[in-house]
Motif scaffolding. Structure first.
Motif, short mmCIF file in Angstrom:
data_model
loop_
_atom_site.label_atom_id
_atom_site.label_comp_id
_atom_site.label_asym_id
_atom_site.label_seq_id
_atom_site.Cartn_x
_atom_site.Cartn_y
_atom_site.Cartn_z
N ILE D 6 0.86 -1.19 0.00
CA ILE D 6 0.00 0.00 0.00
C ILE D 6 0.89 1.24 0.00
O ILE D 6 1.80 1.35 0.82
CB ILE D 6 -0.90 0.04 1.26
CG1 ILE D 6 -1.75 -1.23 1.36
CG2 ILE D 6 -1.80 1.29 1.24
CD1 ILE D 6 -2.51 -1.36 2.68
N ILE D 7 0.64 2.11 -0.94
CA ILE D 7 1.31 3.41 -0.91
C ILE D 7 0.27 4.41 -0.41
O ILE D 7 -0.81 4.53 -0.97
CB ILE D 7 1.85 3.80 -2.31
CG1 ILE D 7 2.92 2.79 -2.73
CG2 ILE D 7 2.41 5.22 -2.29
CD1 ILE D 7 3.58 3.09 -4.06
N GLY D 8 0.61 5.07 0.68
CA GLY D 8 -0.38 5.94 1.34
C GLY D 8 -1.12 5.17 2.42
O GLY D 8 -2.32 5.34 2.60
N ALA D 9 -0.39 4.33 3.15
CA ALA D 9 -1.05 3.43 4.11
C ALA D 9 -1.51 4.12 5.38
O ALA D 9 -2.27 3.56 6.15
CB ALA D 9 -0.09 2.29 4.48
N THR D 10 -1.08 5.36 5.60
CA THR D 10 -1.47 6.03 6.84
C THR D 10 -2.57 7.07 6.66
O THR D 10 -2.95 7.74 7.62
CB THR D 10 -0.25 6.67 7.54
OG1 THR D 10 0.40 7.52 6.59
CG2 THR D 10 0.71 5.62 8.03
N GLY D 11 -3.05 7.24 5.45
CA GLY D 11 -4.28 8.03 5.26
C GLY D 11 -5.47 7.18 5.68
O GLY D 11 -5.35 5.99 5.95
N TYR D 12 -6.63 7.79 5.72
CA TYR D 12 -7.81 7.05 6.18
C TYR D 12 -8.17 5.90 5.22
O TYR D 12 -8.56 4.82 5.66
CB TYR D 12 -9.01 7.97 6.35
CG TYR D 12 -8.91 8.90 7.53
CD1 TYR D 12 -8.35 8.49 8.74
CD2 TYR D 12 -9.39 10.21 7.45
CE1 TYR D 12 -8.25 9.35 9.83
CE2 TYR D 12 -9.30 11.08 8.54
CZ TYR D 12 -8.73 10.65 9.72
OH TYR D 12 -8.65 11.50 10.79
N ALA D 13 -8.06 6.14 3.91
CA ALA D 13 -8.41 5.07 2.97
C ALA D 13 -7.39 3.94 3.05
O ALA D 13 -7.73 2.76 3.05
CB ALA D 13 -8.50 5.62 1.54
N ALA D 75 -3.20 4.80 -2.38
CA ALA D 75 -4.20 5.62 -1.69
C ALA D 75 -3.56 6.96 -1.41
O ALA D 75 -3.26 7.31 -0.28
CB ALA D 75 -4.65 4.92 -0.40
N THR D 76 -3.35 7.69 -2.48
CA THR D 76 -2.47 8.86 -2.46
C THR D 76 -3.16 10.04 -3.15
O THR D 76 -4.17 9.87 -3.82
CB THR D 76 -1.18 8.53 -3.23
OG1 THR D 76 -1.55 7.87 -4.45
CG2 THR D 76 -0.30 7.61 -2.42
N PRO D 77 -2.61 11.25 -2.95
CA PRO D 77 -3.20 12.43 -3.60
C PRO D 77 -3.18 12.30 -5.14
O PRO D 77 -2.37 11.55 -5.70
CB PRO D 77 -2.29 13.57 -3.15
CG PRO D 77 -1.64 13.08 -1.90
CD PRO D 77 -1.50 11.60 -2.07
N GLN D 78 -4.07 13.07 -5.77
CA GLN D 78 -4.13 13.07 -7.23
C GLN D 78 -2.73 13.31 -7.80
O GLN D 78 -2.00 14.15 -7.32
CB GLN D 78 -5.04 14.20 -7.75
CG GLN D 78 -6.31 14.43 -6.96
CD GLN D 78 -7.17 13.20 -6.76
OE1 GLN D 78 -7.11 12.26 -7.55
NE2 GLN D 78 -7.96 13.19 -5.70
N SER D 99 -6.83 7.07 -6.29
CA SER D 99 -6.94 8.48 -6.67
C SER D 99 -7.70 8.59 -7.99
O SER D 99 -8.17 7.59 -8.55
CB SER D 99 -5.55 9.08 -6.83
OG SER D 99 -5.03 8.84 -8.12
N ALA D 100 -7.85 9.80 -8.46
CA ALA D 100 -8.65 10.04 -9.67
C ALA D 100 -7.85 9.90 -10.96
O ALA D 100 -8.38 10.10 -12.05
CB ALA D 100 -9.26 11.43 -9.60
N GLY D 183 -14.00 11.60 4.53
CA GLY D 183 -13.80 11.81 3.10
C GLY D 183 -12.81 12.92 2.79
O GLY D 183 -12.22 12.96 1.71
N ALA D 184 -12.60 13.80 3.74
CA ALA D 184 -11.67 14.91 3.53
C ALA D 184 -10.23 14.53 3.82
O ALA D 184 -9.32 15.34 3.65
CB ALA D 184 -12.08 16.10 4.40
N GLY D 185 -10.02 13.30 4.28
CA GLY D 185 -8.65 12.85 4.50
C GLY D 185 -8.09 13.25 5.85
O GLY D 185 -8.77 13.88 6.66
#
Lengths: 350, 350, 350, 350
Positions: D6-13, D75-78, D99-100, D183-185
């Motif tokens: 997982i990349i971005g494993a510490t964000g909520y998603a 699970a990372t920023p755009q 991401s989008a 949802g806002a992270g």
């Protein structure tokens, strides 16, 4: 000093009238009517008023009450005010009814949406719809004021100027609204328990909510024709606040959509001198936190050129401008006082 | 009209001073100091003040500010006030410091608990600890007022009369306290995000919280000797409010525990004429909702004969009596105004 | 497959048993007893179970039920289980009672604190107190298991090893606890309405809460003598969670206070192999969010050398380890299953 | 056993993927990528996983990671996924991007709404839009899966059958949606602080929110033509949950509006075998509490004959079906596992 009686003083709307009148220089509550708590100290139910109010709760005998006060607020379930009011009483006091009993001019519409028989249809014609910013002149001399619903106050004021000015198509209006939980009242129902409401949101009364015909009637006057709309209320987990997000198709002129300043001009035309209405700057939208505990109505809008629609947004505190605050505002108007007296409250945040 | 400058006007405590002074008849804010938002409209940050305040944020130059105002509130992080204050400034204005810089008389205690060097120890002796109900007389002529901490205000006032009267053993005092989230300030920290705080509660600063020595020093004066106590703060998911539940062993007289009326008499002795202190009826305990948005301190207690201890409980609004409200109360005292001016606010519920 | 009947299946604790057993490989609910909702679909009350449970609610006839199931959970008000249980039933099924009826060994203590007459005192001696980590061996063969209270589970497990090892003075123990609102049940009471609870916290049952004698009895066994303690519960605005903050005076050995590793060793001695107990790292304290929806008990502590006291802190989910989860854990033990079966749930955050 | 990075494993998603995979029998996380917390224990950030996960956070080196795992969740920023992905990596692993970056087929639409340059447009065509219930077949063989947005998942699934069957006018569709704050992270922003969000609700991104073109594109495929819609998201004070209330004009057939069973038949046609979609009974509407912590999509509707419109309502948990749950569902499909594996979670209430 105006002497005030409240029937339904221990519900949330009644208690908010009490709170507001504590700070009102020209009015004082002398009768705390509450059938459920007769003889109990008012401050034993609302501890915020401990040391401030020493009175006990009384019954809801409107005949007797009308001899002792100048104005009666009825903050009671639908049907009660209509069952109590009569000519003798109205000759002695003004009545400001926070229920829906006298809001709708067509008794059959009332009976269809509320599913109860109207007990005093003879007073419907006389009753004035107490949306202060729209009906101020009629309120001045009214004996019986129908204080608007919380959703309706917010929904109507947010769309009124654009409908009045013919900037939007009346029948495209959709009102999607959010409410805090105090709007559901203080009755002991499972559905309103903390754990049932917290951490959730839900629509309810979809296409059947009783504020629908009230919005339709009042906006219909502005449109100059009958309207049907969609109105969907939602319950959200917060104590106070209503947010209405409203959608309508813009009317083109010469093939062009109205622009930001056309819309702003329409709002300014009706609201620029209104103390309680705040038209927000471009790109700023209402949030309920900014009006909390106050009588303000915050309004913003956004034109969507892609779809040809406008999104209008309004926020109020449901217990203040949506109930008790507007009731006091109506009292001020009806008694010739400064309209904002006792209501110049800075919203409390956070 | 008292001219007021605020340094740190965009934090929660600063913004609460702004809100309160909007309703104050003898004071007006003329300087909204906020380093982070210089030249931005104040009401673009605090939308509740839209249409009410038109001013922009300014810098935090205390020298300049002291020429333009009569009183400066510093609602800033620890250390800032001490780094700005000097004799010249104090000769021109009164300073009411909401930080901890001048609360503790022993500079080494300050430096140990706050882990920063004190920049103006020469003013510590002069500074008056602004707990209004206890230090009213000294506040009247103070140039530099150290506004108490939120937990400390609540903790001290709840226990003070019983310690002063020798009814409880000082060294048995345990203060277990709950706070709403606004006490943590408006800084952008992950720990204070909605989702981190909501639906949870936690202890923090256990045996190390910096309000501990402040409580110990002030209650020590009442006890007539040095005290050490346990103080445990907890974060709970609500915006405002502090609830302190305090435990202490009762002192027996002639082998008997003091009873309800002994305790009540002690509280009455010190608080019966205090406008902002409400001693609750027997069997009624404080709840933060009953003081929300107001300057009240609600106090209740329960004697436990089984253990020989008393449980004392107090509630305040951390932003009002715990910060901005007490600061305004201090200003009123220091400027010879009626102490409750601008603060006679009915708590807002729900 | 163990057949399960629940009496009181539509209360929060009952519904949580239902939720947990949906994921249990060796047990299934076959009787959803709920006097108030007989013949209504269970999933019409708990929409989370829509499409998962098709059954309707049944009555609470324990005689009939005992022919159809292997185990009965009674998640009912005090007194009901005692009024239904008898020898015939106990010969057919095991009963796990989530009420207080069989928690206290001394019937006079029960009757004094609960203020009701005990209807089945003859089973008190046989009943096993179902605090799994302490009484595991007795639970294995029990017919009647008294599932502990929510506050008590948390309070006892947090202090147990230190009392058992003589590290703290039993009579100095003070338990200050916070609870989410689901602990108050699903009854329609004004006091538990969203707006009454939200944005507030309050103590209640001060020195009179009925979990007090339960804590005293169980910790008294560990101390080897009778104990009296102070226990103060508080209601905080969140759905789930209990946090207990406990204070006690440390026992010196050779004039020295026990240190971090002495205390840690005591906890490890009793809990190091416990699946559901998590002893937190030094400087880390429990937060209810980290155990939400799970059966974990998180425990942390802090020695305060200044006062000679220790602050012990524990957190659980009141509906899981504090009620339904521990009930299932008891079922697992009593039926010889793996103790954590169906309970290996990762806490859900945020 | 599928090895997961997982990349971005510490964000909520990201954290929700971790939570879900703890209960997944065929997949395990072996790489907790989190640039901000490298070398910190994962469970020191997410205390719910204490004792369950011992691993430390790692960097976000996708090249290295692709040698060690079978599937990578970003699970990372755009913009981040597009900047890291390349042919070599895609030949080694499957990528599920939350991401989008690969959701929109028209790169110019992406760049217009997201206001960033797309770094890997060459993979847009290959990427499969991972809305499992609609695109299941394509997902099976995909190397690069664009996991849908939270609002879009809910909005599309709620309207899809009615658009596909031609029962509503595509260009009348208005989506009004509410979201919990997760949802806002997890970024440290003032706007997402507890006190800023609590006790308020607000619209945002009005007519400009970036999920708009995503809804339009996908529903456009169903409509068989380009669509423009209005989409208004609102922030409401709760941790989890999305509720979409959607309005559209019904298409008359032979002068008659479709009725309840026509609409129900359309939903059944597409969803009757879908494990995660629950079409509610007549008169029952979605509430976010009933799907919390689960992968369910609850859908209800109401025909309003007065206005000729239908109100469609859908609810999901934004972190599960709106992010991590759907990502795991995509993984299950792409690796040939049972689609609901690890996701058969009973919603947790209250």
């Amino acid at each position: 000093m105006i002497k005030v009686g409240i029937i339904g003083a221990t519900g949330y709307a009644g208690a908010e009238i009490v709170r507001l009148l504590q700070g009102h220089p020209e009015a004082e509550v002398v009768w705390y009517g509450s059938r459920s708590y007769i003889d109990e100290k008012y401050s034993s139910i609302y501890g915020n008023l401990f040391k401030l109010i020493d009175a006990k709760c009384m019954d809801d005998n409107m005949d007797k009450l009308s001899d002792e006060v100048d104005v009666i607020f009825t903050a009671t379930p639908q049907g009660l005010c209509a069952s109590l009011v009569n000519e003798t009483i109205l000759n002695k006091v003004k009545i400001i009814d926070l229920s829906a009993d006298f809001r709708l001019k067509d008794v059959s519409v009332y009976e269809k949406w509320y599913k109860i028989e109207h007990k005093a249809p003879e007073f419907i014609k006389e009753a004035v719809y107490g949306l202060c910013e729209i009906n101020r002149d009629k309120i001045k001399n009214a004996r019986l004021i129908a204080n608007p619903g919380c959703y309706t106050t917010c929904s109507i004021l947010t769309a009124y100027p654009l409908i009045k000015e013919g900037l939007i198509e009346p029948d495209t209006l959709i009102v999607d609204a959010l409410s805090g939980v105090s709007g559901a009242g203080r009755g002991a129902k499972v559905a309103n328990l903390y754990c049932e409401v917290n951490e959730s949101c839900k629509p309810y009364g979809v296409a059947t909510h009783r504020h629908t015909p009230e919005i339709e009637e009042q906006l219909g006057y502005a449109a100059g024709k009958e309207m049907v709309i969609n109105f969907t209320p939602h319950l959200v987990p917060m104590n106070r606040g209503i947010l209405a997000t409203e959608y309508a198709t813009l009317v083109k002129k010469d093939g062009k959509l109205p622009n930001e300043s056309d819309i702003r001009a329409a709002y300014e035309k009706y609201y620029k001198d209104e103390y309680f209405i705040r038209l927000l700057d471009e790109g700023v939208y209402p949030e309920t936190r900014w009006v909390e505990c106050s009588n303000y109505v915050d309004i913003g809008f956004k034109i969507d050129e892609r779809t040809g629609r406008i999104i209008m947004m309004g926020a109020i505190d449901n217990l203040v401008k949506g109930a008790a605050g507007q009731a006091v505002q109506n009292m001020n108007i009806a008694f010739g006082l400064k309209e904002s007296m006792g209501l110049e409250i800075v919203p409390c945040f956070p």
